[in-house]
Design a protein around this motif. Structure first.
Motif, PDB file in Angstrom:
ATOM      1  N   ALA A   1       0.843  -1.206   0.000  1.00  0.00           N
ATOM      2  CA  ALA A   1       0.000   0.000   0.000  1.00  0.00           C
ATOM      3  C   ALA A   1       0.877   1.255   0.000  1.00  0.00           C
ATOM      4  CB  ALA A   1      -0.940  -0.007   1.201  1.00  0.00           C
ATOM      5  N   ALA A   2       2.003   1.200   0.715  1.00  0.00           N
ATOM      6  CA  ALA A   2       2.920   2.347   0.747  1.00  0.00           C
ATOM      7  C   ALA A   2       3.519   2.602  -0.641  1.00  0.00           C
ATOM      8  CB  ALA A   2       4.035   2.108   1.766  1.00  0.00           C
ATOM      9  N   VAL A   3       3.922   1.547  -1.329  1.00  0.00           N
ATOM     10  CA  VAL A   3       4.502   1.699  -2.670  1.00  0.00           C
ATOM     11  C   VAL A   3       3.452   2.238  -3.643  1.00  0.00           C
ATOM     12  CG1 VAL A   3       5.690   0.546  -4.582  1.00  0.00           C
ATOM     13  CG2 VAL A   3       6.139  -0.170  -2.241  1.00  0.00           C
ATOM     14  N   ASN A   4       2.252   1.656  -3.579  1.00  0.00           N
ATOM     15  CA  ASN A   4       1.157   2.146  -4.428  1.00  0.00           C
ATOM     16  C   ASN A   4       0.917   3.634  -4.198  1.00  0.00           C
ATOM     17  OD1 ASN A   4      -0.093   0.493  -6.309  1.00  0.00           O
ATOM     18  ND2 ASN A   4      -1.186  -0.686  -4.763  1.00  0.00           N
ATOM     19  N   GLY A   5       0.880   4.042  -2.956  1.00  0.00           N
ATOM     20  CA  GLY A   5       0.653   5.454  -2.626  1.00  0.00           C
ATOM     21  C   GLY A   5       1.765   6.328  -3.189  1.00  0.00           C
ATOM     22  N   ALA A   6       3.011   5.860  -3.068  1.00  0.00           N
ATOM     23  CA  ALA A   6       4.153   6.632  -3.573  1.00  0.00           C
ATOM     24  C   ALA A   6       4.092   6.761  -5.094  1.00  0.00           C
ATOM     25  CB  ALA A   6       5.461   5.960  -3.144  1.00  0.00           C
ATOM     26  N   LEU A   7       3.715   5.680  -5.772  1.00  0.00           N
ATOM     27  CA  LEU A   7       3.586   5.714  -7.237  1.00  0.00           C
ATOM     28  C   LEU A   7       2.470   6.672  -7.659  1.00  0.00           C
ATOM     29  CD1 LEU A   7       3.987   2.033  -8.419  1.00  0.00           C
ATOM     30  CD2 LEU A   7       5.185   3.998  -9.372  1.00  0.00           C
ATOM     31  N   ARG A   8       1.369   6.638  -6.904  1.00  0.00           N
ATOM     32  CA  ARG A   8       0.263   7.533  -7.241  1.00  0.00           C
ATOM     33  C   ARG A   8       0.682   8.993  -7.110  1.00  0.00           C
ATOM     34  NH1 ARG A   8      -4.172   5.163  -8.491  1.00  0.00           N
ATOM     35  NH2 ARG A   8      -4.781   3.191  -7.545  1.00  0.00           N
ATOM     36  N   ASN A   9       1.511   9.292  -6.101  1.00  0.00           N
ATOM     37  CA  ASN A   9       1.957  10.678  -5.945  1.00  0.00           C
ATOM     38  C   ASN A   9       2.807  11.119  -7.134  1.00  0.00           C
ATOM     39  OD1 ASN A   9       0.575  11.153  -3.600  1.00  0.00           O
ATOM     40  ND2 ASN A   9       2.277  10.547  -2.264  1.00  0.00           N
ATOM     41  N   VAL A  10       3.639  10.221  -7.649  1.00  0.00           N
ATOM     42  CA  VAL A  10       4.402  10.539  -8.859  1.00  0.00           C
ATOM     43  C   VAL A  10       3.428  10.803 -10.015  1.00  0.00           C
ATOM     44  CG1 VAL A  10       6.002   9.625 -10.592  1.00  0.00           C
ATOM     45  CG2 VAL A  10       6.465   9.262  -8.159  1.00  0.00           C
ATOM     46  N   ALA A  11       2.419   9.935 -10.134  1.00  0.00           N
ATOM     47  CA  ALA A  11       1.445  10.088 -11.217  1.00  0.00           C
ATOM     48  C   ALA A  11       0.703  11.418 -11.101  1.00  0.00           C
ATOM     49  CB  ALA A  11       0.448   8.924 -11.185  1.00  0.00           C
ATOM     50  N   ILE A  12       0.347  11.796  -9.885  1.00  0.00           N
ATOM     51  CA  ILE A  12      -0.390  13.051  -9.688  1.00  0.00           C
ATOM     52  C   ILE A  12       0.485  14.244 -10.070  1.00  0.00           C
ATOM     53  CG2 ILE A  12      -1.344  14.527  -7.843  1.00  0.00           C
ATOM     54  CD1 ILE A  12      -2.523  11.819  -6.699  1.00  0.00           C
ATOM     55  N   GLY A  13       1.772  14.145  -9.756  1.00  0.00           N
ATOM     56  CA  GLY A  13       2.694  15.197 -10.181  1.00  0.00           C
ATOM     57  C   GLY A  13       2.771  15.309 -11.696  1.00  0.00           C
TER      58      GLY A  13
END
Lengths: 94, 94, 94, 94
Positions: free
Chosen positions: B43-55
């Motif tokens: 879940a932590a990795v998914n969240g981190a990837l999503r933040n990159v995507a949002i950027g």
């Protein structure tokens, strides 16, 4: 500019259908429907709501952001991009 | 225009950290870590990837869309809005 | 009991591939790949990670919960159900 | 066994509130509310629906799976774990 954006009538028709689906969920719970079937219906409602949200985001980016940018109002365009990004982040995590 | 957008170095630093987290996941599986702890890390990795995507989405909307609109190229702006909306839809459902 | 659960080797092979995909993302950023293409790749990685998570959840429910219940240890079974539910909630919102 | 599971009355009360929120969305569209505000409300409804889903999953795993396992019916327990995993996968991607 057209795309995923829907007309007001289309949004209302979709939301009317979603309202009916939520009432259907109440009936399912009331009649002790097997929980896996209720879950399938919840996933359907979530998906339908997300499609409405995606239409609204498309509208926001395609109209609000693009119009502000086309009018040369960079500050306002940036503000609207920020709002869009926050809305996307909320949607992704909801 | 600034906002959620990160610099190239920031994106790379984030992805480097995510790569390390994915290697950490392999170690956890290899050492038979309790699956609930592995799930927390996923879940932590998914969240981190999503933040990159949002950027990246913020960048796309704030630069590509807004620049095309500011240049008066409505057709190109619309095309880029469509791409953004498709990317959002994919992200929301991934 | 079998199902979505994967073998240790399968989990490791998947995570190895995901690690490669994350390195691919770094290359894409480094080479200034069009952000929509990067976003498509991020959605692919997210989806791959979710599949690993779903396999682990299946394992947790099918082994940890079911074994505790089969052993008549209701308290332990309940504890493990709570852990599963928390993990699902985290996953859904990540 | 208790946990995230809600009573029938609690599920119905939540779904009644969600129905009201969906009607609120229709009002917002009808009154041309700023799309970012509509999106915030959609994220709230999605979140509320997910919480109902998480309660139902908790119930399914804590009752259906655990009861089958406690009764020594491994085949039935496995079948129910598969159903749970499919429901989780659908929910995560909806």
């Amino acid at each position: 500019m057209r795309g995923y954006t829907m007309s007001k009538e289309q949004y209302l028709a979709r939301l009317k259908r979603i309202e009916g689906q939520v009432r259907g969920l109440q009936r399912m719970i009331d009649e002790d429907t097997y929980c896996i079937d209720v879950l399938q219906q919840i996933a359907a409602v979530n998906g339908a709501l997300r499609n409405v949200a995606i239409g609204l985001l498309d509208e926001h980016v395609g109209h609000c952001v693009a119009d502000a940018a086309a009018a040369g109002d960079q500050e306002r365009a940036r503000e609207m991009v920020n709002e869009a990004t926050q809305a996307i982040a909320r949607l992704v995590k909801s």
